[in-house]
Design an enzyme around this catalytic site. Structure first.
Site, short mmCIF file in Angstrom:
data_model
loop_
_atom_site.label_atom_id
_atom_site.label_comp_id
_atom_site.label_asym_id
_atom_site.label_seq_id
_atom_site.Cartn_x
_atom_site.Cartn_y
_atom_site.Cartn_z
N LYS A 173 1.04 -1.26 0.01
CA LYS A 173 -0.07 0.01 -0.12
C LYS A 173 0.92 1.23 -0.15
CE LYS A 173 -1.52 2.95 2.00
NZ LYS A 173 -1.13 4.59 1.46
N SER A 226 5.61 8.69 9.41
CA SER A 226 5.87 9.47 10.53
C SER A 226 5.77 8.80 11.72
CB SER A 226 4.93 10.70 10.36
OG SER A 226 3.30 9.98 10.46
N CYS A 281 14.42 10.94 5.86
CA CYS A 281 14.28 10.27 7.32
C CYS A 281 15.98 10.54 7.94
CB CYS A 281 13.61 9.17 7.48
SG CYS A 281 14.76 7.81 6.67
N GLU A 381 9.92 16.93 14.05
CA GLU A 381 10.64 16.79 12.69
C GLU A 381 9.97 17.68 11.79
OE1 GLU A 381 9.43 13.40 10.67
OE2 GLU A 381 11.34 12.74 10.06
P1 NAD Z 1 2.77 9.27 6.84
O1 NAD Z 1 2.91 8.62 8.09
O2 NAD Z 1 1.85 10.26 6.72
O3 NAD Z 1 2.25 8.08 5.72
C1 NAD Z 1 3.06 6.96 5.61
C2 NAD Z 1 1.95 5.84 4.95
O4 NAD Z 1 0.86 5.65 6.04
C3 NAD Z 1 1.18 6.27 3.59
O5 NAD Z 1 0.96 4.93 2.86
C4 NAD Z 1 -0.11 6.83 4.49
O6 NAD Z 1 -1.03 6.41 3.30
C5 NAD Z 1 -0.46 5.93 5.59
N1 NAD Z 1 -1.10 6.48 6.72
C6 NAD Z 1 -1.17 7.92 6.90
N2 NAD Z 1 -1.94 8.10 7.74
C7 NAD Z 1 -2.59 6.95 8.22
C8 NAD Z 1 -3.24 6.60 9.54
N3 NAD Z 1 -3.79 7.34 10.33
N4 NAD Z 1 -3.31 5.18 9.43
C9 NAD Z 1 -3.13 4.34 8.79
N5 NAD Z 1 -1.96 4.50 7.82
C10 NAD Z 1 -1.94 6.14 7.66
O7 NAD Z 1 4.39 9.70 6.32
P2 NAD Z 1 4.57 10.18 5.04
O8 NAD Z 1 4.36 11.95 5.31
O9 NAD Z 1 4.10 9.85 3.89
O10 NAD Z 1 6.19 10.22 5.04
C11 NAD Z 1 7.16 11.04 5.87
C12 NAD Z 1 7.60 10.39 7.17
O11 NAD Z 1 8.33 9.19 7.14
C13 NAD Z 1 8.71 11.44 7.94
O12 NAD Z 1 8.26 11.31 9.17
C14 NAD Z 1 9.83 10.55 7.60
O13 NAD Z 1 10.69 10.78 8.86
C15 NAD Z 1 9.39 9.14 7.73
N6 NAD Z 1 10.17 8.03 6.99
C16 NAD Z 1 10.99 7.42 7.85
C17 NAD Z 1 11.96 6.63 7.44
C18 NAD Z 1 12.91 5.58 8.32
O14 NAD Z 1 13.54 4.71 7.92
N7 NAD Z 1 12.79 5.75 9.49
C19 NAD Z 1 12.38 6.55 6.07
C20 NAD Z 1 11.51 7.43 5.27
C21 NAD Z 1 10.44 8.24 5.86
#
Ligand code: NAD
Length: 496
Positions: A173, A226, A281, A381
């Protein structure tokens, strides 16, 4: 405008949903595609089909599974620039950066092609008289992956090639903000000879994710995104008795000692803080200057001021736009907050414009000094091209500061002292440490080992840990009596 298809049971099909999410080009905010919110019936079909296909895929010899990965990595290399162009169009990343995103994913597929030796178990002969013990690693079943917007090639490729090479089937997804890149990855996977249904791709948001988190047929969930969502995924997935690895947000510090090479420090800080518009990240969002190194902050300011955002195909652009208008507004409001909190705003990226692209989500390079640990710009962040400078007196102070952070994804130290570097790598409570390397992302034969609030779970992405995550260990204790073998031989001689 394109409707993004689902990839279910080996077919690219249009969803029957009446709910669609716009996919925009962040450099213009034009809608370039629509991603469907997969219906419950379509989710059911994907999960059931993945379960059905698993029965045959787990019996497919490991060398055949490896060969799919060999063909896949070759195809990805052949289509490298094409994938990067799709990626740039929906994320706004510069072409160089987009190519890096694709390449780092390809390296994981190369690693997955080594699956026969990675899956080897352990053996000990004669654990008791004529008793041997040996272990096998066996796949789990249907696994799921939920990925973020910021690496739409690399992060899906962290997950499904390793899971599938281990003998699992996989439901991806991807982020609803940039689903076109993952669809291209799925198309090429099919062309590489992956049997239908081994990989399925569904789209949507929380509702679709919740189905994956609660359906008993899903055995393991990999998540990257996130912090609040990462915690929710870990809590909900484990409550539903699934294996979960959840990679979350970060706040990464670079410690600068006065004996470091100043030019290298300045160059590294610019690339690591505003590269990819800070939407990494592993971005360096905090620079901790120790002692006299604080005098270098004006030079960091000048170098940062020269970094310019721009269109993905503008070769002079240092980085692209922020992913969405909403995300841009959040970054700008955090800059305002930093000013209100009393940090020194040395470079202000608000109200940034780019010629010819008036509607893009641009934020210019931003620099604060005098940042304190109780400020929101330190605690949150920001995920934008914003670098916060902090000033401390000693290496011990820097170590204490970094160790107090709730996050532990990555950190780096710049120094010419082996002793200082050794002390830092030993004492620091962060999972990935760079020594004169600003963004220490390990190559795929290691694992991506974030700690503390940046990771929930125990087995990390790729490397040996991914094989552990996507398999069960079966340990067999066998007793065969040598005396029986003699009798058997006599028996077979008699039969002749
Ligand atoms: P996000 O958490 O908004 O979304 C990530 C995924 O979760 C998406 O597929 C989204 O559709 C889904 N999602 C969103 N809200 C949800 C909910 N309430 N319930 C279930 N699923 C949900 O993150 P983003 O904005 O797409 O990505 C950026 C974040 O990812 C930053 O915080 C970054 O640090 C983090 N990140 C971490 C790493 C790591 O390895 N630690 C790597 C890349 C990105």
């Amino acid at each position: 405008m394109k409707n993004v298809p689902l990839y279910i049971a080996g077919e690219f099909v249009e969803s029957q949903t009446d709910q669609w999410i716009d996919v925009t080009d962040p450099a213009t905010n034009e809608v370039i595609a629509r991603a469907p919110c997969t219906t419950d019936a379509e989710m059911r079909r994907a999960i059931d089909n993945a379960g059905e296909v698993f029965k045959a895929w787990r019996e497919t010899p490991v060398s055949e599974r490896a060969r799919v990965m060999m063909r896949y990595q070759a195809l990805l290399k052949e289509h490298h620039d094409e994938i990067a162009e799709i990626l740039s169009s929906e994320t706004g990343k510069t072409f160089e950066d987009a190519k890096g995103d694709v390449w780092r994913g390809i390296e994981v597929v190369e690693h997955a092609a080594n699956i026969p030796s990675l899956m080897m178990g352990e053996t000990v002969e004669n654990v008791a008289r004529e008793v041997d013990t040996y272990s096998y690693t066996q796949p789990l079943g249907v696994c799921a992956g939920i990925t973020p917007f910021n690496f739409p090639a690399m992060i899906p490729l962290w997950m499904f090639p390793m899971a599938i090479a281990c003998g699992n089937t996989f439901i991806l997804k991807p982020s609803e903000q940039d689903p076109l890149t993952p669809m291209k990855l799925a198309e090429l996977f099919e062309q590489a000879g992956a049997p239908r249904g081994v990989l399925q791709v569904v789209h949507g948001g929380k509702e679709q994710v919740d189905i994956l988190l609660t359906d008993p047929a899903i055995k393991a969930v990999s998540f990257v995104g996130s912090v609040p969502v990462g915690r929710y995924i870990y809590e909900t997935g484990t409550r539903n008795m699934k294996r979960v690895q959840s990679f979350a947000g970060a706040k990464n510090h670079m410690v600068v000692l006065p004996d470091a090479n100043k030019d290298q420090v300045v160059k590294a800080l610019v690339g690591a803080s505003v590269g990819a518009a800070g939407q990494r990240c592993m971005a360096i969002s905090v620079a901790v200057f120790v002692g006299e190194a604080q005098e270098w902050i004006p030079e960091v300011r000048d170098a940062l001021a020269a970094a310019k955002p721009g269109a993905w195909n503008d070769k002079s652009a240092s980085y692209g736009p922020i992913i969405s208008q909403k995300a841009k507004e959040r970054v700008e409001s955090l800059i305002t907050r930093g000013e209100e909190e009393g940090a020194n705003l040395l470079l202000d990226g608000r109200n940034c414009t780019v010629d010819g692209l008036p509607d893009g989500n641009w934020v210019g390079p931003t620099l604060f000094s005098g940042v304190k640990t109780d400020m929101d710009i330190y605690k949150e962040e920001i995920f934008g091209p914003v670098l916060s400078c902090m000033e401390v007196d000693t290496l011990a102070d820097a170590i204490a500061l970094v160790n107090d952070s709730p996050y532990g994804n990555g950190t780096s130290i710049f120094t010419s002292s082996g002793g200082a570097a050794r002390r830092y790598q030993h004492e620091i409570e962060v999972g990935q440490v760079g020594i004169n390397v600003p963004i220490p992302v390990p190559l795929p034969f290691f694992s991506f080992t974030g700690w503390k609030g940046s990771f929930y779970g125990d087995q990390h992405a790729y490397g040996k840990q991914a094989v552990k995550f996507y398999t069960e260990t079966k340990t067999i204790t066998a007793r065969w009596f040598s005396s029986d073998a003699v009798a058997e031989t006599n028996f077979s001689i008699r039969m002749r």
